[in-house]
Design an enzyme around this catalytic site. Structure first.
Site, PDB file in Angstrom:
ATOM      1  N   TYR A 101       0.843  -1.276  -0.130  1.00 55.34           N
ATOM      2  CA  TYR A 101      -0.001  -0.192   0.086  1.00 55.34           C
ATOM      3  C   TYR A 101       0.920   1.201   0.045  1.00 55.34           C
ATOM      4  O   TYR A 101       1.945   1.159   0.773  1.00 55.34           O
ATOM      5  CB  TYR A 101      -0.964   0.109   1.196  1.00 55.34           C
ATOM      6  CG  TYR A 101      -1.674   1.257   1.322  1.00 55.34           C
ATOM      7  CD1 TYR A 101      -3.213   1.215   0.958  1.00 55.34           C
ATOM      8  CD2 TYR A 101      -1.091   2.392   2.138  1.00 55.34           C
ATOM      9  CE1 TYR A 101      -3.575   2.680   0.956  1.00 55.34           C
ATOM     10  CE2 TYR A 101      -1.820   3.646   2.154  1.00 55.34           C
ATOM     11  CZ  TYR A 101      -3.022   3.474   1.544  1.00 55.34           C
ATOM     12  OH  TYR A 101      -4.008   4.938   1.613  1.00 55.34           O
ATOM     13  N   GLU A 185      -3.050   7.270  -4.253  1.00 54.84           N
ATOM     14  CA  GLU A 185      -3.072   6.097  -3.477  1.00 54.84           C
ATOM     15  C   GLU A 185      -3.027   4.955  -4.646  1.00 54.84           C
ATOM     16  O   GLU A 185      -3.626   4.817  -5.713  1.00 54.84           O
ATOM     17  CB  GLU A 185      -4.399   5.898  -2.615  1.00 54.84           C
ATOM     18  CG  GLU A 185      -4.043   4.633  -1.837  1.00 54.84           C
ATOM     19  CD  GLU A 185      -5.746   4.515  -1.397  1.00 54.84           C
ATOM     20  OE1 GLU A 185      -5.785   4.921   0.102  1.00 54.84           O
ATOM     21  OE2 GLU A 185      -6.725   4.019  -1.982  1.00 54.84           O
TER      22      GLU A 185
END
Ligand code: GDP
Ligand code: MN
Length: 376
Positions: A101, A185
């Site tokens: 992530y 993101e």
């Protein structure tokens, strides 16, 4: 404004981040052809501006073009957290060895950006963050300095990401800066079995203040999913739909906020927030009234104005002229105070509209509007 995954993906690719080959369509028929072009096996992904598509069944593997068509047909039209799927992206599947992530997000309180990264990316990142926060690294980024290779190496190190992600971390920062984003993101950023680092998903939130120089994304303003908010936005009004029955119009965001509280304190619920600002022209008043009166849950309207630079008599004139163009169908309670309040009240008294009444105090007027709204 949020971008769709396929748009974020396009930006990543332009900045040299590796992404799987993919195409977008709104037709399940075309999905079959796309799958054929991409080699048969594909991942079919709902394009909606919300996360958690995987868990909702909006990301599925299809073994061949016929399965891709069927899967696309199932996903198109699906509802994912209130978003209807209108298009799907078909992507070449990737053999995943590890999921990471990574994101950059504006930290308004600190006046900086924050890099958030974890070696345990994927669909359970929220749970990882909640149960084992130590598995998620948070590294401040000085906006003027940006993410240099040295900063990127520190982020990767803190999160336990392989050194080969450093290049992606630098490029992702370039996406944020050059595309005027407030958030970028990638979840998951993956290491493939054959050792490549690829972005398999992307979320980008653009800064609306920079909209004028990011024209390529056009007007895909779907922040106003509520039809009343959309109508208000089209008229340039600062309007937010709420759940109650007392329509609210006021001048100044602070006054309107406290008006909502006072109405709630009187036992009714405000139907909206509407700040008509300093100008309070007849046109703005008419636009505001017409939006509020078209809300079927509104049972009374409370106009709460504190005259300042725009004096109360000008606001009262505005109300009177607005009532020429808007047919009042519900009781209107007006409270005028401040600059030229007496003259403003006299203007409304002279107009003597049967559905308009005045109360001189804010509490009294709120109570009256609330009573009109909740008595059967
Ligand atoms: P989200 O649930 O909305 O965040 O959608 P994602 O695009 O992140 O997809 C959810 C999950 O599907 C990812 O975490 C991956 O595990 C998986 N996935 C997505 N694309 C691929 C792919 O090309 N190959 C494989 N094997 N899995 C994928
Ligand atoms: Mn994801």
């Amino acid at each position: 404004m949020d971008l769709y995954e396929h748009q974020a993906r396009e930006l990543f690719a332009e900045h040299g981040i590796v992404v799987p080959r993919a195409e977008v369509t709104g037709s399940s028929r075309e999905a079959r052809d796309i799958a054929r072009r991409l080699g048969g096996r594909v991942v079919v992904k709902a394009q909606v501006k919300t996360g958690g598509r995987g868990k909702a069944g909006g990301v599925r593997l299809a073994a061949d073009p016929a399965a891709a068509e069927l899967t696309a047909r199932q996903i198109l039209g699906m509802d994912i957290k209130g978003h209807t799927v209108g298009t799907v992206m078909l992507a070449q599947p990737v053999d995943i060895a590890e999921e990471f992530y990574v994101s950059y997000v504006l930290d308004r309180t600190a006046g900086r950006f924050l890099a958030i990264a974890s070696a345990e990316g994927g669909m359970d990142i929220e749970e990882v963050a909640a149960t084992r926060p130590e598995a998620v690294a948070r590294v401040p980024v000085d906006p003027a300095e940006g993410v240099t290779p040295a900063t990127a190496a520190r982020i990767a190190e803190a999160a336990g990401l392989p050194a080969r992600t450093v290049d992606v971390l630098v490029r992702l920062w370039q996406v944020l800066v050059r595309e005027d984003a407030l958030l970028v993101e990638v979840n998951p950023l993956v290491r493939t079995r054959d050792g490549r680092i690829m972005a398999l998903d992307g979320k980008v939130t653009l800064d609306d203040n920079a909209r004028f120089r990011q024209e390529r994304w056009g007007d895909q303003d779907d922040t106003h999913t509520d039809p009343l908010e959309a109508a208000a936005a089209a008229k340039g009004l600062n309007y937010v739909k709420l759940d109650g029955e007392v329509g609210i119009i006021g001048n100044g965001a602070g006054l309107v906020m406290s008006t909502l509280d006072v109405v709630a304190g009187c036992g009714a619920r405000p139907a909206n927030f509407l700040d008509i600002g300093g100008g309070a022209s007849a046109q703005v008043m008419a636009d505001g009234l017409s939006v509020i009166l078209s809300d079927p849950s509104v049972r009374s309207v409370f106009v709460n104005v504190f005259g300042g630079i725009t004096a109360c008599d000008a606001v009262a004139d505005g109300i009177v002229r607005a009532l020429d163009t808007v047919r009042l169908t519900k009781p209107l309670v007006v409270r005028l105070d401040g600059n030229n309040a007496a003259r403003g009240r006299a203007v409304l008294d002279a107009h003597a509209h049967p559905l308009v009444e005045q109360v001189t105090t804010m509490d009294g007027a709120a109570g009256r509007a609330a009573r009109l709204a909740i008595t059967p």
